[in-house]
Design an enzyme around this catalytic site. Sequence first.
Site, mmCIF file in Angstrom:
data_model
loop_
_atom_site.group_PDB
_atom_site.id
_atom_site.type_symbol
_atom_site.label_atom_id
_atom_site.label_comp_id
_atom_site.label_asym_id
_atom_site.label_seq_id
_atom_site.Cartn_x
_atom_site.Cartn_y
_atom_site.Cartn_z
ATOM 1 N N LYS A 81 0.709 -1.451 0.080
ATOM 2 C CA LYS A 81 -0.206 -0.056 -0.172
ATOM 3 C C LYS A 81 0.929 0.912 0.207
ATOM 4 O O LYS A 81 1.514 1.702 0.675
ATOM 5 C CB LYS A 81 -0.406 -0.063 1.296
ATOM 6 C CG LYS A 81 -1.944 0.988 1.190
ATOM 7 C CD LYS A 81 -3.010 0.073 1.955
ATOM 8 C CE LYS A 81 -4.560 1.236 1.877
ATOM 9 N NZ LYS A 81 -5.276 1.677 0.690
ATOM 10 N N GLU B 105 -9.164 -5.000 -9.302
ATOM 11 C CA GLU B 105 -9.185 -4.133 -8.231
ATOM 12 C C GLU B 105 -10.152 -3.377 -8.597
ATOM 13 O O GLU B 105 -9.704 -2.831 -9.769
ATOM 14 C CB GLU B 105 -8.977 -3.938 -7.092
ATOM 15 C CG GLU B 105 -7.848 -3.277 -7.501
ATOM 16 C CD GLU B 105 -6.294 -3.052 -6.269
ATOM 17 O OE1 GLU B 105 -7.143 -3.849 -4.864
ATOM 18 O OE2 GLU B 105 -5.554 -2.772 -6.280
HETATM 19 N N1 PXG Z 1 -7.270 -1.677 -2.882
HETATM 20 C C1 PXG Z 1 -6.726 -0.813 -3.299
HETATM 21 C C2 PXG Z 1 -5.865 -0.008 -4.207
HETATM 22 C C3 PXG Z 1 -6.998 -0.045 -1.813
HETATM 23 O O1 PXG Z 1 -6.383 0.681 -2.065
HETATM 24 C C4 PXG Z 1 -8.182 -1.372 -1.166
HETATM 25 C C5 PXG Z 1 -8.388 -2.011 -2.203
HETATM 26 C C6 PXG Z 1 -9.124 -1.903 0.025
HETATM 27 O O2 PXG Z 1 -8.766 -2.214 0.985
HETATM 28 P P1 PXG Z 1 -9.466 -2.554 3.108
HETATM 29 O O3 PXG Z 1 -7.482 -3.003 3.686
HETATM 30 O O4 PXG Z 1 -9.564 -0.802 2.923
HETATM 31 O O5 PXG Z 1 -10.167 -3.166 2.346
HETATM 32 C C7 PXG Z 1 -7.682 -0.018 -1.091
HETATM 33 C C8 PXG Z 1 -7.867 0.396 0.239
HETATM 34 C C9 PXG Z 1 -10.504 5.537 -1.249
HETATM 35 C C10 PXG Z 1 -9.445 5.208 -0.971
HETATM 36 O O6 PXG Z 1 -10.819 6.668 -1.384
HETATM 37 C C11 PXG Z 1 -8.966 3.389 -0.210
HETATM 38 C C12 PXG Z 1 -7.721 3.407 -0.399
HETATM 39 C C13 PXG Z 1 -7.104 3.972 -0.001
HETATM 40 C C14 PXG Z 1 -6.625 5.452 -0.308
HETATM 41 C C15 PXG Z 1 -8.176 5.745 -0.293
HETATM 42 O O7 PXG Z 1 -11.471 5.001 -1.053
HETATM 43 N N2 PXG Z 1 -7.644 2.226 0.220
#
Ligand code: PXG
Length: 286
Positions: free
Chosen positions: A150, A183
Amino acid sequence: MTVVWIDGKYYDRADAVISVFDHGLLYGDGVFEGIRVYNRRLFRLDRHIDRLYASAKAIWLEIPMPRSDMSRMVAEAVAKSSLQDAYIRLVVTRGKGDLGLDPRKCPKPSVICIVDTIKLWPADRYERGLTCLTAATPIHHRESLSPRIKSLNYLAHILAKVEGIAAGVDEVIMLDAFGFVAEASGMNLFVVKNGTLQTPPAYAGILRGITRDAVIDLAREANYGVEEIPLNRYDLYTADEAFLTGTAAEVVAVTKLDGRVIGAGTAGRVTRDLAARFRALVTRGD
Ligand code: PXG
């Protein structure tokens, strides 16, 4: 109220700034987490902390505090905010260096914690579902910048998002470098086919979402089948239901993709059931 903590001190929103020589800014050299607070409780903090330290390890960055201090600091910042429900952005940058990209010139990484709120879409999208487009921009090749990290490099996802904005849809679905469905811009993807959930395997090069893992557990508890298998756009177009999961988005249906209506065109039965189970889980807080 919004709370910002940077390297040991709290700042007001207006004074919460970092150096222009920080390699997080100059090169996107850093890692982050997005974490939710429900009813003053941090949802799965340990998993977020584990993923943060794993992302840092993968980019050869040593976080300058032990995990226990990191967890304590986040909990303290949440308490200070007095927010009942919140969204936390935890960021670790390479820190200040010179104008070359050598990370050895950055003696100390910076740690930033922002406690605020987040809302991605109006409430009606959780009923109607999202309109989506398959973006032409693929996610990073897994041996280039692993999507499991991340990192502060979100440009591929932002470029995909821009395609969606230009086309007037709510969200985008991204493929990987091999053409498999990966994704959404910041969410993992599931389809429902004959009562079974299907989602791309984590090892294939997607972010292993903490919401994704929670939904897989909830689905298994509820006796839905769950398959982690490679998916193509065909599988999405012909699915009974499709939905996205993420810390910010939670559980939200996809009801239109590339002009095809998915399932009945509103959030489906399985999606609603899992969204309700997810709501119950976060309310319980385990
Ligand atoms: N894929 C990616 C590329 C992400 O950045 C997820 C999946 C879901 O992961 P979690 O652990 O949150 O269930 C993310 C999550 C937004 C935002 O504005 C989302 C993420 C980071 C920054 C902003 O929706 N990450």
